[in-house]
Enzyme design. Sequence first.
Site, short mmCIF file in Angstrom:
data_model
loop_
_atom_site.label_atom_id
_atom_site.label_comp_id
_atom_site.label_asym_id
_atom_site.label_seq_id
_atom_site.Cartn_x
_atom_site.Cartn_y
_atom_site.Cartn_z
N GLY A 228 -102.80 -6.96 -33.56
CA GLY A 228 -102.54 -8.39 -33.41
C GLY A 228 -103.57 -9.02 -32.48
N LEU B 110 -103.33 -10.27 -29.33
CA LEU B 110 -103.36 -9.68 -28.00
C LEU B 110 -103.68 -8.18 -28.09
CD1 LEU B 110 -102.82 -9.65 -24.92
CD2 LEU B 110 -100.39 -9.33 -25.45
N ASP C 208 -93.03 0.94 -38.63
CA ASP C 208 -92.31 -0.33 -38.78
C ASP C 208 -91.11 -0.27 -37.84
OD1 ASP C 208 -90.81 -2.52 -39.41
OD2 ASP C 208 -90.80 -2.19 -41.58
N ILE C 209 -91.19 -1.02 -36.75
CA ILE C 209 -90.15 -0.89 -35.72
C ILE C 209 -88.77 -1.38 -36.18
CG2 ILE C 209 -91.78 -0.88 -33.78
CD1 ILE C 209 -91.01 -3.81 -33.25
N TYR D 14 -92.57 -10.60 -34.65
CA TYR D 14 -92.67 -11.63 -35.69
C TYR D 14 -92.90 -12.92 -34.91
CZ TYR D 14 -91.13 -14.68 -39.56
OH TYR D 14 -91.04 -15.66 -40.53
N TYR E 77 -86.87 -17.91 -32.49
CA TYR E 77 -87.87 -16.99 -31.95
C TYR E 77 -87.52 -16.64 -30.48
CZ TYR E 77 -92.39 -15.56 -29.93
OH TYR E 77 -93.38 -14.89 -29.24
N LYS F 44 -86.44 -12.96 -28.97
CA LYS F 44 -87.22 -12.28 -27.92
C LYS F 44 -86.35 -12.02 -26.69
CE LYS F 44 -91.14 -11.46 -27.95
NZ LYS F 44 -91.92 -10.29 -28.43
N1 LIG Z 1 -98.96 -15.91 -29.51
C1 LIG Z 1 -98.37 -16.50 -28.47
O1 LIG Z 1 -98.66 -17.66 -28.15
C2 LIG Z 1 -97.36 -15.75 -27.64
C3 LIG Z 1 -96.72 -16.41 -26.58
C4 LIG Z 1 -95.80 -15.72 -25.81
C5 LIG Z 1 -95.52 -14.38 -26.08
N2 LIG Z 1 -96.14 -13.76 -27.12
C6 LIG Z 1 -95.81 -12.35 -27.37
O2 LIG Z 1 -96.99 -11.58 -27.18
C7 LIG Z 1 -97.03 -10.49 -28.10
C8 LIG Z 1 -98.34 -10.49 -28.86
O3 LIG Z 1 -98.47 -11.73 -29.55
P1 LIG Z 1 -99.67 -11.99 -30.59
O4 LIG Z 1 -99.83 -13.46 -30.69
O5 LIG Z 1 -100.82 -11.11 -30.29
O6 LIG Z 1 -98.95 -11.51 -31.94
P2 LIG Z 1 -99.58 -11.18 -33.37
O7 LIG Z 1 -101.02 -11.53 -33.43
O8 LIG Z 1 -98.65 -11.77 -34.37
O9 LIG Z 1 -99.47 -9.59 -33.40
C9 LIG Z 1 -98.28 -8.91 -33.58
C10 LIG Z 1 -98.56 -7.64 -34.32
O10 LIG Z 1 -97.31 -6.96 -34.56
C11 LIG Z 1 -97.29 -6.52 -35.91
N3 LIG Z 1 -95.93 -6.37 -36.40
C12 LIG Z 1 -95.12 -7.31 -36.92
N4 LIG Z 1 -93.95 -6.78 -37.31
C13 LIG Z 1 -94.02 -5.46 -37.04
C14 LIG Z 1 -93.14 -4.36 -37.23
N5 LIG Z 1 -91.95 -4.54 -37.81
N6 LIG Z 1 -93.53 -3.13 -36.83
C15 LIG Z 1 -94.75 -2.94 -36.28
N7 LIG Z 1 -95.65 -3.93 -36.08
C16 LIG Z 1 -95.29 -5.19 -36.45
C17 LIG Z 1 -98.04 -7.62 -36.65
O11 LIG Z 1 -98.43 -7.20 -37.94
P3 LIG Z 1 -98.56 -8.35 -39.08
O12 LIG Z 1 -99.61 -9.30 -38.61
O13 LIG Z 1 -98.94 -7.57 -40.29
O14 LIG Z 1 -97.21 -9.00 -39.18
C18 LIG Z 1 -99.20 -7.89 -35.70
O15 LIG Z 1 -100.28 -7.02 -35.93
C19 LIG Z 1 -95.78 -10.65 -28.98
O16 LIG Z 1 -94.78 -9.79 -28.50
C20 LIG Z 1 -95.37 -12.10 -28.80
O17 LIG Z 1 -93.98 -12.28 -28.98
C21 LIG Z 1 -97.05 -14.40 -27.91
#
Ligand SMILES: NC(=O)c1ccc[n+]([C@@H]2O[C@H](COP(=O)([O-])OP(=O)(O)OC[C@H]3O[C@@H](n4cnc5c(N)ncnc54)[C@H](OP(=O)(O)O)[C@@H]3O)[C@@H](O)[C@H]2O)c1
Length: 287
Positions: free
Chosen positions: A6, A8, A34-35, A59, A123, A127
């Site tokens: 992803g 991050l 797949d968690i 997600y 969401y 979380k």
């Molecule tokens: N983005 C933000 O602004 C933000 C803000 C606050 C907190 N966060 C938290 O920070 C973390 C990283 O965020 P991010 O934006 O880097 O997220 P991201 O780009 O969506 O990455 C999440 C990764 O998890 C994978 N994933 C989804 N469902 C899964 C499953 N069932 N089993 C295993 N892997 C799975 C996704 O695969 P697919 O792409 O194939 O679905 C993706 O590679 C997350 O926990 C998010 O909640 C993000």
Amino acid sequence: MIGAKGMLGRDLMGVLLSSLPNDEVFGWDIEDIDIQKEEDTVFKIEKLRPHIVINIAAYTDVDGCESNGEKAFAVNAEGAKHVALAALRCRAKVVYLSTDYVFDGNKREPYLESDFPHPLNVYGRSKWKGEQYVQELVKDVLIIRTQWLYGRYGKNFVTSILRQASEKRVLSIVNDQIGSPTYTADLAKAISVLIQFDAHGIFHVANSDLCTWYTFGQAILKLSGMDKVRVIPISSKEFGRPAVRPSYSVLNCQKLKKETGLALRPWSEALKDYLATYRLTISREGR
Ligand SMILES: NC(=O)c1ccc[n+]([C@@H]2O[C@H](COP(=O)([O-])OP(=O)(O)OC[C@H]3O[C@@H](n4cnc5c(N)ncnc54)[C@H](OP(=O)(O)O)[C@@H]3O)[C@@H](O)[C@H]2O)c1
């Protein structure tokens, strides 16, 4: 780490590989595990016997979560529970990434780790449930709440504004949500520092200073030399997204500073840095 592909995850893998040279770091994503599947998740993690499980898989489609609450809870809450159950069996530490959207925004001053959550959208609720499962099941827990992420890998607000600015002369951007845009490269370093300090409990981590999406958008355009594009401030209601967002979700990051000495730079400095890298990428691709 789970969620390694992803936005991050890619930055964090790079930081961990260089900052923990004496440890083996494994990066898994949806193709590897797949968690949502309890048995498989526990089996695969238990087989590896890690000391630390970093779960940043989620997600993350905030609006998508509104219409697909089942998936939101299956990944963000039950998924976090399955990872925690596996960690419990290995006596491993769990690092779980969470969000400012666990808060409702009514406080109007930076949220502390001790403030009680009250999420406004699916969401945020999923979380928060994930946080609760991890805390209930595992003793050694590090929960990191962050916000408004953008980075080199993956779609985000900055790339979306730049794309729209190359197609339109006028952009409408929401001006009634306040937060702190956070660069994944800075967040990844902070996560690594927290792990090296063997930190426990909840930590808020974000770039410093605050803004609205509108102010952030203006800064992106100015720093990219695209400030001829007109930006119109609009309300969240006018923008009409399915998920309600908090109008104020600034995180107080003093605990991070107190326990590790680390304070993240202002978002405007981080953005400048990011755009310099981003421009390099564009010119290399010949666009
Ligand atoms: N983005 C933000 O602004 C933000 C803000 C606050 C907190 N966060 C938290 O920070 C973390 C990283 O965020 P991010 O934006 O880097 O997220 P991201 O780009 O969506 O990455 C999440 C990764 O998890 C994978 N994933 C989804 N469902 C899964 C499953 N069932 N089993 C295993 N892997 C799975 C996704 O695969 P697919 O792409 O194939 O679905 C993706 O590679 C997350 O926990 C998010 O909640 C993000």
